[in-house]
Design an enzyme around this catalytic site. Structure first.
Site, PDB file in Angstrom:
ATOM      1  N   GLY A   8       1.016  -1.361   0.033  1.00 30.03           N
ATOM      2  CA  GLY A   8      -0.671  -0.372  -0.477  1.00 30.03           C
ATOM      3  C   GLY A   8       0.568   1.230  -0.660  1.00 30.03           C
ATOM      4  O   GLY A   8       0.775   2.088   0.948  1.00 30.03           O
ATOM      5  N   ARG A  11       0.577   5.733  -1.134  1.00 32.37           N
ATOM      6  CA  ARG A  11      -0.088   7.263  -1.197  1.00 32.37           C
ATOM      7  C   ARG A  11      -0.391   7.099   0.476  1.00 32.37           C
ATOM      8  O   ARG A  11      -0.305   5.863   0.798  1.00 32.37           O
ATOM      9  CB  ARG A  11      -1.409   7.425  -1.238  1.00 32.37           C
ATOM     10  CG  ARG A  11      -2.559   6.530  -1.605  1.00 32.37           C
ATOM     11  CD  ARG A  11      -3.850   6.505  -1.996  1.00 32.37           C
ATOM     12  NE  ARG A  11      -4.131   7.052  -4.018  1.00 32.37           N
ATOM     13  CZ  ARG A  11      -3.818   5.885  -4.355  1.00 32.37           C
ATOM     14  NH1 ARG A  11      -3.511   4.252  -4.404  1.00 32.37           N
ATOM     15  NH2 ARG A  11      -3.434   6.265  -6.335  1.00 32.37           N
ATOM     16  N   ASP A  54      -1.515  -7.311  -6.326  1.00 30.73           N
ATOM     17  CA  ASP A  54      -2.401  -7.283  -5.306  1.00 30.73           C
ATOM     18  C   ASP A  54      -2.053  -8.247  -4.880  1.00 30.73           C
ATOM     19  O   ASP A  54      -1.945  -9.335  -4.756  1.00 30.73           O
ATOM     20  CB  ASP A  54      -3.812  -7.189  -6.592  1.00 30.73           C
ATOM     21  CG  ASP A  54      -5.290  -7.348  -5.484  1.00 30.73           C
ATOM     22  OD1 ASP A  54      -4.940  -7.506  -4.393  1.00 30.73           O
ATOM     23  OD2 ASP A  54      -5.976  -7.710  -6.203  1.00 30.73           O
ATOM     24  N   ASN A  81       1.107  -2.358   5.220  1.00 29.27           N
ATOM     25  CA  ASN A  81      -0.309  -1.206   4.853  1.00 29.27           C
ATOM     26  C   ASN A  81      -1.777  -1.295   4.014  1.00 29.27           C
ATOM     27  O   ASN A  81      -1.681  -1.016   4.673  1.00 29.27           O
ATOM     28  CB  ASN A  81       0.702  -0.011   4.923  1.00 29.27           C
ATOM     29  CG  ASN A  81      -0.224   0.814   4.889  1.00 29.27           C
ATOM     30  OD1 ASN A  81      -0.773   1.339   6.184  1.00 29.27           O
ATOM     31  ND2 ASN A  81      -0.259   1.810   3.773  1.00 29.27           N
ATOM     32  N   SER A 132      -6.343  -1.165  12.764  1.00 28.56           N
ATOM     33  CA  SER A 132      -6.574   0.038  12.777  1.00 28.56           C
ATOM     34  C   SER A 132      -7.205   0.331  14.612  1.00 28.56           C
ATOM     35  O   SER A 132      -7.543  -0.690  15.249  1.00 28.56           O
ATOM     36  CB  SER A 132      -7.943   0.014  12.234  1.00 28.56           C
ATOM     37  OG  SER A 132      -8.684   1.624  12.395  1.00 28.56           O
ATOM     38  N   TYR A 145     -14.697  -4.098   8.537  1.00 34.50           N
ATOM     39  CA  TYR A 145     -13.065  -3.392   8.493  1.00 34.50           C
ATOM     40  C   TYR A 145     -13.186  -3.059   9.574  1.00 34.50           C
ATOM     41  O   TYR A 145     -11.831  -4.162  10.163  1.00 34.50           O
ATOM     42  CB  TYR A 145     -13.665  -1.446   8.204  1.00 34.50           C
ATOM     43  CG  TYR A 145     -12.483  -1.138   8.278  1.00 34.50           C
ATOM     44  CD1 TYR A 145     -11.370  -0.568   7.334  1.00 34.50           C
ATOM     45  CD2 TYR A 145     -12.187  -0.153   9.765  1.00 34.50           C
ATOM     46  CE1 TYR A 145     -10.377   0.068   7.078  1.00 34.50           C
ATOM     47  CE2 TYR A 145     -10.978   0.551   9.665  1.00 34.50           C
ATOM     48  CZ  TYR A 145      -9.586   0.896   8.634  1.00 34.50           C
ATOM     49  OH  TYR A 145      -8.539   1.269   9.007  1.00 34.50           O
ATOM     50  N   LYS A 149     -10.008  -6.225  11.404  1.00 34.06           N
ATOM     51  CA  LYS A 149      -8.336  -5.042  11.749  1.00 34.06           C
ATOM     52  C   LYS A 149      -8.370  -5.976  13.004  1.00 34.06           C
ATOM     53  O   LYS A 149      -7.293  -6.314  13.710  1.00 34.06           O
ATOM     54  CB  LYS A 149      -8.579  -3.977  11.986  1.00 34.06           C
ATOM     55  CG  LYS A 149      -8.834  -3.446  10.426  1.00 34.06           C
ATOM     56  CD  LYS A 149      -7.304  -3.243   9.892  1.00 34.06           C
ATOM     57  CE  LYS A 149      -7.284  -2.207   8.775  1.00 34.06           C
ATOM     58  NZ  LYS A 149      -6.173  -2.186   7.786  1.00 34.06           N
TER      59      LYS A 149
END
Length: 251
Positions: A8, A11, A54, A81, A132, A145, A149
């Site tokens: 990742g 960015r 990917d 990440n 997260s 999500y 995590k």
């Protein structure tokens, strides 16, 4: 020269982490499925090179790791990440949405780590998984999500328990709200204000602040740290649960 893989990396937190590794003298394999963006940013970072991949696809991960080893010969740190953010009410999260999140956030973290273990064994090394704050505390709109995590956090502990005998350390970063382009795109002014109120430091974190924690855990100064979850969140985890601004309107 040590080598780090950062997924990742095109960015956000991944890009900031790649830059910091390079500034500290590491070679950096910058991995992302956004090949076009990756090819734009990687040439501007010393000792960095782009590998389009990917991470949710096992065959692509195997090729990526072989490519890194052909280029660098060693892998000393892996930063998992790359992630997918998909927020929505629990009853609107169908299985396709669930699997899309799990495929990258959990499966991809597992696949990259597994593929790198043989190389990490040679000299010892570090895995840093990015979870997260949503994996530590439940909130609305995050059934896929947050669950992904939370699973990454336990995966990290499992890796630490089983790989420590090889000198491989595994730790986890749990970011709180961070001022990335993605966050700013999905957080309304109302939500931003609510986060500021709920965070003791009264602000979002920066990509650089996350990178500093990641590179620390990957490096020699963290040589006796493994199996830990570090919340880089401005104190957010310590203060209550939920944000009214994120709750669905009962009407």
């Amino acid at each position: 020269m040590k080598t780090a893989i950062v997924t990742g990396a095109a960015r956000g937190i991944g890009l900031a982490t790649a830059r910091l590794f390079a500034q500290q003298g590491w070679q950096v394999a910058m991995v992302d499925r956004d090949c076009a963006e990756l090819e734009k940013v990687a040439p501007g970072i010393d000792h960095a090179f782009a590998v389009c991949c990917d991470i949710s696809q096992a065959d692509q991960v195997e090729v990526m790791v072989r490519t890194v080893l052909e280029h660098c010969k060693t892998i000393d740190a892996v930063v998992n990440n790359a992630g997918v953010a998909d927020f929505g009410p629990i009853e609107q999260t169908d299985f396709d949405r669930w699997r899309t999140v799990m495929a990258t956030n959990l499966d991809g973290t597992f696949l990259v780590s597994q593929a790198c273990i043989p190389a990490l064994k040679h000299r010892g090394g570090a895995i840093v998984n990015i979870a997260s704050i949503s994996g530590l505390r439940a909130s609305t709109l995050r059934v896929a999500y947050g669950t992904s995590k939370a699973a990454v956090i336990h995966l990290t502990r499992q890796q630490a328990a089983e790989l420590g005998e090889y000198g491989i350390r595994a730790n986890c970063i749990a970011p709180g709200p961070v001022r990335t382009k993605l966050a700013m795109a999905v957080h309304s002014p109302q939500i931003i204000a609510a986060y500021h109120d709920a965070i003791p430091l009264n602000r979002y974190g920066t990509e650089q602040e996350l990178a500093e924690a990641i590179v620390f855990l990957a490096g020699d100064k963290a040589s006796y740290i493994t199996g830990q979850v570090l919340a880089v969140d401005g104190g957010f985890e310590s203060t209550g649960v939920g944000l009214p601004a994120l709750r669905a309107d009962p009407a």
